[in-house]
Design a protein around this motif. Sequence first.
Motif, PDB file in Angstrom:
ATOM      1  N   GLN A  13      21.771  19.325 -10.498  1.00 57.63           N
ATOM      2  CA  GLN A  13      22.428  18.214 -11.165  1.00 57.63           C
ATOM      3  C   GLN A  13      23.135  17.363 -10.119  1.00 57.63           C
ATOM      4  O   GLN A  13      24.219  17.695  -9.648  1.00 57.63           O
TER       5      GLN A  13
ATOM      6  N   GLY B 297      24.155  12.899 -12.824  1.00 60.69           N
ATOM      7  CA  GLY B 297      24.319  13.654 -14.058  1.00 60.69           C
ATOM      8  C   GLY B 297      23.084  14.239 -14.693  1.00 60.69           C
ATOM      9  O   GLY B 297      23.214  15.103 -15.561  1.00 60.69           O
ATOM     10  N   GLU B 298      21.917  13.787 -14.333  1.00 60.46           N
ATOM     11  CA  GLU B 298      20.735  14.335 -14.998  1.00 60.46           C
ATOM     12  C   GLU B 298      20.437  15.755 -14.502  1.00 60.46           C
ATOM     13  O   GLU B 298      20.905  16.168 -13.447  1.00 60.46           O
ATOM     14  N   LEU B 299      19.686  16.492 -15.271  1.00 56.98           N
ATOM     15  CA  LEU B 299      19.264  17.841 -14.883  1.00 56.98           C
ATOM     16  C   LEU B 299      17.863  17.747 -14.294  1.00 56.98           C
ATOM     17  O   LEU B 299      16.927  17.323 -14.962  1.00 56.98           O
TER      18      LEU B 299
ATOM     19  N   MET C 169      28.681  15.224 -21.735  1.00 52.16           N
ATOM     20  CA  MET C 169      27.290  14.789 -21.595  1.00 52.16           C
ATOM     21  C   MET C 169      26.482  15.603 -22.597  1.00 52.16           C
ATOM     22  O   MET C 169      26.626  16.824 -22.664  1.00 52.16           O
TER      23      MET C 169
ATOM     24  N   PHE D 169      22.712  16.604 -23.754  1.00 56.87           N
ATOM     25  CA  PHE D 169      21.317  16.619 -23.337  1.00 56.87           C
ATOM     26  C   PHE D 169      20.432  17.015 -24.516  1.00 56.87           C
ATOM     27  O   PHE D 169      20.706  17.984 -25.211  1.00 56.87           O
TER      28      PHE D 169
ATOM     29  N   GLN E 152      17.570  12.656 -19.956  1.00 59.12           N
ATOM     30  CA  GLN E 152      18.511  12.253 -18.909  1.00 59.12           C
ATOM     31  C   GLN E 152      19.956  12.402 -19.330  1.00 59.12           C
ATOM     32  O   GLN E 152      20.862  12.305 -18.504  1.00 59.12           O
TER      33      GLN E 152
END
Lengths: 116, 117
Positions: free
Chosen positions: A39, A43-45, B89, B91, B110
Motif C-alpha cells: 500500500q 492508498g491503493e492495495l 478508506m 475497499f 482503488q
Amino acid sequence: AQKVTQAQTEISVVEKEDVTLDCVYETRDTTYYLFWYKQPPSGELVFLIRRNSFDEQNEISGRYSWNFQKSTSSFNFTITASQVVDSAVYFCALSEAQNRDDKIIFGKGTRLHILP
Amino acid sequence: EPEVTQTPSHQVTQMGQEVILRCVPISNHLYFYWYRQILGQKVEFLVSFYNNEISEKSEIFDDQFSVERPDGSNFTLKIRSTKLEDSAMYFCASSYAGGANGDTEAFFGQGTRLTVV
C-alpha cells in the motif's frame, strides 16, 4: 480461527540494503492462501503475490522473494537491494478455502521506510 | 485487464448524513466484498455478498450498514447515519468463486476515502 501477525510495525533501512518483512499466520484449515499486498502513500492495495498452502516452493520475482515455511507457519517477504520507491506499508494476508467466499484476513501491516 | 472500479475516490459528508459508496465489480465475478481501513490501521473485512444476499459479515457491519446490488453491474455500500468514526478508506473487491468452490482470488478496487465531518 484465522489470524495474521506482522510483528514489525515499522522498519527503516538505507537504500540498497536488503530487508525482510516477517509474517506468521494461524489457521485450522488444511487448504489456505497467503498473500502480500503493498500500500503506497496513494492508498491503493497493490497485489504482490498469492501462495497456495500446498506449494511450499520459494518464489522470486525480480528484487522480491518470498519464503513460505509451513513448519513455522511463516510467509516472509524479502526485498533485495531496496529502493526509495519500495517505501510503503506491506500487508500479509490469509484466506481459508473452507470459507464460503474469498474473504481475506489482513495483518496489521509493516511500514517500510527506505532512506536515500 | 478487467478491474474493480470504485466511485467516488474521495467523499466528504456531514455527520448524520447517509452515504452510498459505489463499486463496479469485474463482470463475470459472483462474490463481492467490502473492506474498511481506518487511517493508519489494518484492512478489515466488513461483508461478503453472493447470490443477492449477504454471505458473511463481521461484527463491524452493524445495522448502520447495508449492501445492495441494485442492477447487474453495481455493488453499493450504504451507511445510514454516518459517524465520525466511519471515516476510513473503503475497499470493494470481487471474486469469481468462493473458498472451497475454486482456486480463485479477490481483486480489489482503488478504494473510496470517506471523510465524515
